[in-house]
Structures are given as C-alpha cells and as structure tokens.
Write a protein that holds these residues in place. Structure first.
Motif, PDB file in Angstrom:
ATOM      1  N   GLU A 119       0.860  -1.180   0.000  1.00  0.00           N
ATOM      2  CA  GLU A 119       0.000   0.000   0.000  1.00  0.00           C
ATOM      3  C   GLU A 119       0.895   1.228   0.000  1.00  0.00           C
ATOM      4  N   THR A 121       0.801   5.443   0.136  1.00  0.00           N
ATOM      5  CA  THR A 121       0.002   6.633   0.411  1.00  0.00           C
ATOM      6  C   THR A 121       0.836   7.866   0.097  1.00  0.00           C
ATOM      7  N   GLY A 146      -3.387  10.485  -2.219  1.00  0.00           N
ATOM      8  CA  GLY A 146      -4.212   9.294  -2.358  1.00  0.00           C
ATOM      9  C   GLY A 146      -3.474   8.037  -1.935  1.00  0.00           C
ATOM     10  N   THR A 147      -4.232   6.981  -1.809  1.00  0.00           N
ATOM     11  CA  THR A 147      -3.687   5.682  -1.432  1.00  0.00           C
ATOM     12  C   THR A 147      -3.979   4.699  -2.553  1.00  0.00           C
ATOM     13  N   ALA A 148      -2.948   3.947  -2.928  1.00  0.00           N
ATOM     14  CA  ALA A 148      -3.099   2.909  -3.947  1.00  0.00           C
ATOM     15  C   ALA A 148      -2.529   1.616  -3.392  1.00  0.00           C
ATOM     16  N   ARG A 149      -3.118   0.511  -3.805  1.00  0.00           N
ATOM     17  CA  ARG A 149      -2.669  -0.802  -3.344  1.00  0.00           C
ATOM     18  C   ARG A 149      -2.237  -1.635  -4.552  1.00  0.00           C
ATOM     19  N   ALA A 161      -6.343  -1.457  -6.281  1.00  0.00           N
ATOM     20  CA  ALA A 161      -7.250  -0.510  -5.626  1.00  0.00           C
ATOM     21  C   ALA A 161      -6.581   0.856  -5.579  1.00  0.00           C
ATOM     22  N   PRO A 162      -7.328   1.906  -5.774  1.00  0.00           N
ATOM     23  CA  PRO A 162      -8.730   1.973  -6.165  1.00  0.00           C
ATOM     24  C   PRO A 162      -8.927   1.427  -7.583  1.00  0.00           C
ATOM     25  N   PRO A 163     -10.158   1.157  -7.967  1.00  0.00           N
ATOM     26  CA  PRO A 163     -10.416   0.497  -9.243  1.00  0.00           C
ATOM     27  C   PRO A 163      -9.864   1.238 -10.471  1.00  0.00           C
ATOM     28  N   GLU A 165      -7.077   2.975 -10.582  1.00  0.00           N
ATOM     29  CA  GLU A 165      -5.606   3.039 -10.541  1.00  0.00           C
ATOM     30  C   GLU A 165      -5.048   2.064 -11.570  1.00  0.00           C
TER      31      GLU A 165
END
Length: 173
Positions: A119, A121, A146-149, A161-163, A165
């Motif tokens: 993850e 951020t 933002g945060t991306a996984r 995630a998010p969809p 990304e």
C-alpha cells in the motif's frame, strides 16, 4: 576376516540413528518477498484528454514516470515523479512541458489472496512546469494525495485498488 567385516556391518546397521532436528518453517514476510524481487520500482503511464471550452487547452497528452525506492523496515519510501506534457491550444500553437518532483510516501505491506501486497500513500505533490515556449498559462501541476494498493504478480507490482488506478511497477534494481 569376512566374519569380522560382516559383524562390523551388522553392528553399524543396528546402531541407534540420530535424526537431524527439523527447524520450524519460517514464512517469508510480504515485505521480504517484494524486496527480494527489487528495491527500486518504476511505473510508466500515459494518457490523452480532450478538453472543452472555455479551457484554452484543446488536447492534453501526459506521460508520468514514477520511481519508488523501498527500504527494508521503513514505513516510508522515496517516490520520484517525472511528468512530460504536450498541450495543443484551442487558439493554435503547442506547449511541451516537463516537471519533476518527489515525495516521501507511506508504505505498508500485507497480503491479498495470499499474495504479497504493498500500500502506497502519497501526500499532495506540487511541481513547477518548465515549458517550451515558456509562457504556458498554468506554471504548476498538483498531483492529488491518495492511497493505492498493489499486488505482487510475478515480477510486477500491479494496482488493484482503487479500481481506476492503472500503475504497474517493474523492478529496475
């Protein structure tokens, strides 16, 4: 002599065996699995957008390069960002702009469906554009926080995630 050898072989065969002690299997952490593949990761993304009036820009093309430097045991990583933009103006003319910047991003490791995951951020990042010709009307670009996984699939960190990304990081070191 043969009897002596047979007796020695028999005694050796009947001797108690010592089995090696087995150590418990240690599962590799998600952080270790990701860092085993690479510590420096690069993602390239491109896009094109058409803007409507009254925006002076008619068409904007963007290429983003993100380089993520991970460190073992760290809760933050360094992200270097490079943007290359091409703007076709509604009134005619074209601008080619470049911007560079960086940020300390938060990182957390975990698992998704048994696979190692990361993850990231990012805080908001504001960088100054250098354009040719130099009089582009908007001298700065802001990248939202933002945060991306990402999940490790083979040798790639692929966003889940998010969809929306779309980044995919490849190891470069």
């Amino acid at each position: 002599m043969k009897r002596l050898l047979c007796l020695a072989a028999l005694l050796q065969a009947c001797a108690p065996t010592t089995e090696p002690t087995s150590l418990p299997v240690q599962e590799e952490t998600p952080e270790a699995e990701i860092l085993r593949v690479g510590s420096i990761w690069e993602a390239r993304q491109g896009g094109k957008s058409f803007r409507s009036a009254p925006d002076p820009v008619a068409v904007a093309e963007l290429e983003t390069i993100s380089v993520l430097a991970l460190e073992r045991g760290a809760k933050q990583a360094k992200e270097e960002i490079e943007l290359t933009e091409r703007f076709q103006m509604r009134a005619g003319g074209e601008f080619i702009c470049r911007a560079r910047g960086g940020a300390r991003v938060g990182v957390r490791y975990g698992r998704k469906s048994g696979q190692p995951a990361l993850e990231v951020t990012r805080p908001p990042v504001r960088v100054t554009r250098e354009c040719n010709p130099p009089d582009f009307p908007d001298p700065e670009v802001e990248l939202a926080s933002g945060t991306a996984r990402f999940i490790l699939r083979g040798d790639r960190l692929t966003a889940f995630a998010p969809p929306l990304e779309k980044r995919v990081y490849l190891p470069i070191d």
